[in-house]
Design an enzyme around this catalytic site. Structure first.
Site, PDB file in Angstrom:
ATOM      1  N   LEU A  15       0.805  -1.222   0.000  1.00  0.00           N
ATOM      2  CA  LEU A  15       0.000   0.000   0.000  1.00  0.00           C
ATOM      3  C   LEU A  15       0.840   1.275   0.000  1.00  0.00           C
ATOM      4  O   LEU A  15       0.525   2.242   0.682  1.00  0.00           O
ATOM      5  CB  LEU A  15      -0.954  -0.006   1.199  1.00  0.00           C
ATOM      6  N   MET A  18       1.485   3.841  -5.295  1.00  0.00           N
ATOM      7  CA  MET A  18       0.868   3.169  -6.439  1.00  0.00           C
ATOM      8  C   MET A  18      -0.155   2.136  -5.988  1.00  0.00           C
ATOM      9  O   MET A  18      -1.265   2.063  -6.539  1.00  0.00           O
ATOM     10  CB  MET A  18       1.948   2.516  -7.301  1.00  0.00           C
ATOM     11  N   ASN A  37      -0.701  -4.810   3.757  1.00  0.00           N
ATOM     12  CA  ASN A  37       0.636  -4.232   3.777  1.00  0.00           C
ATOM     13  C   ASN A  37       1.418  -4.892   4.910  1.00  0.00           C
ATOM     14  O   ASN A  37       0.851  -5.185   5.975  1.00  0.00           O
ATOM     15  CB  ASN A  37       0.577  -2.716   3.998  1.00  0.00           C
ATOM     16  N   SER A 133       1.602   1.870 -16.109  1.00  0.00           N
ATOM     17  CA  SER A 133       2.183   3.183 -16.386  1.00  0.00           C
ATOM     18  C   SER A 133       1.158   4.292 -16.164  1.00  0.00           C
ATOM     19  O   SER A 133      -0.019   4.126 -16.456  1.00  0.00           O
ATOM     20  CB  SER A 133       2.703   3.260 -17.828  1.00  0.00           C
ATOM     21  N   LYS A 187       6.515  -2.832 -21.019  1.00  0.00           N
ATOM     22  CA  LYS A 187       6.629  -1.706 -20.088  1.00  0.00           C
ATOM     23  C   LYS A 187       8.062  -1.177 -20.058  1.00  0.00           C
ATOM     24  O   LYS A 187       8.291   0.041 -19.980  1.00  0.00           O
ATOM     25  CB  LYS A 187       6.200  -2.155 -18.685  1.00  0.00           C
ATOM     26  N   ASN A 191       9.260   2.611 -21.039  1.00  0.00           N
ATOM     27  CA  ASN A 191      10.078   3.492 -20.212  1.00  0.00           C
ATOM     28  C   ASN A 191      11.313   3.974 -20.957  1.00  0.00           C
ATOM     29  O   ASN A 191      11.768   5.102 -20.759  1.00  0.00           O
ATOM     30  CB  ASN A 191      10.482   2.775 -18.924  1.00  0.00           C
ATOM     31  N   GLU A 194      10.211   6.702 -23.079  1.00  0.00           N
ATOM     32  CA  GLU A 194       9.989   7.830 -22.167  1.00  0.00           C
ATOM     33  C   GLU A 194      11.300   8.561 -21.873  1.00  0.00           C
ATOM     34  O   GLU A 194      11.349   9.798 -21.878  1.00  0.00           O
ATOM     35  CB  GLU A 194       9.363   7.298 -20.883  1.00  0.00           C
ATOM     36  N   HIS A 461      38.772 -12.485 -39.284  1.00  0.00           N
ATOM     37  CA  HIS A 461      37.345 -12.687 -39.039  1.00  0.00           C
ATOM     38  C   HIS A 461      36.539 -12.928 -40.312  1.00  0.00           C
ATOM     39  O   HIS A 461      35.354 -13.214 -40.236  1.00  0.00           O
ATOM     40  CB  HIS A 461      36.774 -11.478 -38.284  1.00  0.00           C
TER      41      HIS A 461
END
Length: 510
Positions: A15, A18, A37, A133, A187, A191, A194, A461
């Site tokens: 708790l 959020m 909680n 979000s 998510k 972010n 964002e 290579h």
């Protein structure tokens, strides 16, 4: 639909801000919910305060909490990512019954979610990793929700999620993302985008400040005006509000008094790291991540500012040929074009991850659920959604005919804004990265041919040719292997040789 028998089928653990707000949101939409909680005093204060009069119950112990929820239980965990999530799962899991759903709604790393999902397989229980979000306000009044896990588990929790999510014209901002860690992966990329968005806005602000000498209130008006056009978004809206806010103690713009050290919680770094693992370039997000890192080096930057020099007495007049209004128009265009480039990078990463991890993502739906509730909600997402609806297999957003035409048209302004910043010595790592991504992606030929030549020289290579099929290695210095001719020879293996194995050793093997 809401439960009709009055039974509490939902529970929430944790708790903090959020968790408390999401609990209130669920209760307000007709779904009775139990709250727990670890510190019971927090639960008691919550029930006596904001939760008073709502269909919310509390419990003093985890056993009482689980027992108070009717089956099939839908329990959301909102605690700090990492070990705390594992600890709660270990405590709750033995108390659950077949068909119950446990939902991690925190910012967990997607690989942790994949691991936890595997641990639930065969148990008869469902585990869902759900990105949430929108911050405090979103949790309370409508977030963007990104749940991943078993489809049957989503079907059990969808009635509540569809009610509590942000609502836009084409539906609630939630959808079934995909199996395993898909929800937390999406998510994470959200972010990362964002991070890029905020860095691009900050760089635009910095150019305005140093090139045009604008005050924070003047810039607030400009961003507010831009928010009425194609840049319309939550972040542009609150940029105007932050720039226009005056400190009560001094009367000055508060933004000018905030220390220039940006903090981070790690999701941007996760995005960059995973993109490197998948081999997908996301330079705008990468630039935003390292920009936060260098911002934290405040002491070093202050010292360096007395030693290192930039363009000296350069001014806008030195850096451009047009009036200041031209630069403002160019900055609006450059910010928009850079955002499109950044979103293209993020969506390309989602596509690659979907293939690599079996997420089966629908990119148009990812854009749709980001249109409300979340931090990157923007008018631009309508256009992105449309692009992927028209062509679900679109390889890169830049190739959508509409976006291609727009960015081609903004080319001159985009480059002008970047050049002014360069001439004035104003750092624009994210804007430069966005433009460089655009230029690199549209380049028919890049200088990687020289890189392959160098790699073959020092590490054998190998390389491929434009005029012949196959893989080749060249003896670049004949004296290293005098018995071999100095020519290109087909390689018997396409595998790269370690850089500690010499060219001579490889040539001998061949």
């Amino acid at each position: 639909m809401a439960e009709t028998n009055g039974a509490t089928h939902y529970g929430l653990i944790g708790l903090a801000v959020m968790g408390a707000n999401l609990t209130l949101n669920i209760a307000d939409h007709g779904f009775p919910i139990a709250a727990y909680n670890r510190t019971h005093k927090v639960t008691e204060e919550f029930l006596a305060g904001e939760a008073r009069g709502k269909p919310i119950t509390g419990a003093a112990t985890i056993k009482e909490f689980v027992a108070s929820i009717a089956r099939p239980r839908r329990i959301i965990i909102l605690v700090k990512a990492g070990a705390a999530v594992d600890a709660v799962i270990a405590e709750v899991k033995p108390l659950l019954a077949e068909g119950d759903v446990l939902i991690d709604g925190g910012n967990s790393y997607f690989q942790d979610t994949i691991r936890r999902s595997m641990e639930f397989e065969g148990s008869g229980l469902h585990f869902v990793g759900m990105g949430v979000s929108g911050g405090e306000e979103g949790a309370r009044y409508g977030p963007s929700l990104m749940p991943g896990g078993p489809r049957e588990a989503y079907d059990l929790i969808a009635p509540a999620l569809e009610k509590i999510a942000a609502q836009v014209k084409d539906g609630p901002c939630v959808t079934y993302i995909g199996p395993g860690g898909a929800g937390h992966y999406v998510k994470m990329v959200h972010n990362g985008i964002e991070y890029g968005d905020m860095q691009l806005i900050a760089e635009t602000y910095n150019i305005m400040k140093h090139a045009l000498g604008l005050t924070a209130p003047e810039m607030a008006d400009i961003f507010a005006r831009w928010n009425g056009g194609r840049l319309n978004s939550y972040l542009i809206e609150i940029t105007a509000k932050v720039l226009g806010f005056r400190d009560a103690d001094t009367g000055h713009a508060l933004v000018d008094l905030i220390l220039d050290e940006a903090e981070q919680k790690g999701t941007g770094r996760w995005t960059s790291s995973n993109a490197i693992e998948l081999g997908i370039p996301i330079p705008t997000i990468d630039a935003a991540v390292w920009s936060r890192g260098i911002s934290a080096m405040k002491g070093a930057r202050v010292a360096a500012s007395t030693i290192l020099r930039g363009p000296g007495g350069a001014s806008l007049e030195d850096a451009s040929t047009g009036p200041k209004a031209r630069l403002l128009d160019a900055l609006e265009a450059a910010l928009y074009a850079s955002k499109v480039s950044s979103y293209a990078q993020g969506m390309a990463l989602l596509r690659a991850a979907s293939d690599a991890y079996g997420f089966e993502l629908t990119l148009s739906e990812m854009a749709r659920i980001w249109k409300g509730g979340c931090i990157i909600r923007a008018e631009l997402l309508d256009t992105i959604q449309g692009a992927f609806e028209r062509d679900p297999q679109l390889n890169n957003l830049l190739l959508d005919p509409g976006f291609a035409e727009t960015l081609n048209g903004l080319n001159g302004q985009w480059r002008y804004a970047a050049q002014v910043a360069r001439d004035l010595g104003v750092p624009i790592p994210a804007m430069s990265a966005s433009l460089d991504y655009f230029d690199s992606y549209r380049a028919e030929r890049l200088p990687a041919n020289l890189i392959q030549g160098l790699r073959d020289f020092f590490g054998a290579h190998t390389y491929r040719r434009t005029d012949k099929d196959g893989t080749f290695h060249t003896v670049w210095e004949p004296e290293v292997a005098p018995m071999m001719e100095a020519e290109s020879v087909p390689s018997r293996s396409t595998g790269a040789v370690g850089e500690d194995e010499s060219t001579a050793e490889r040539v001998t093997k061949e």
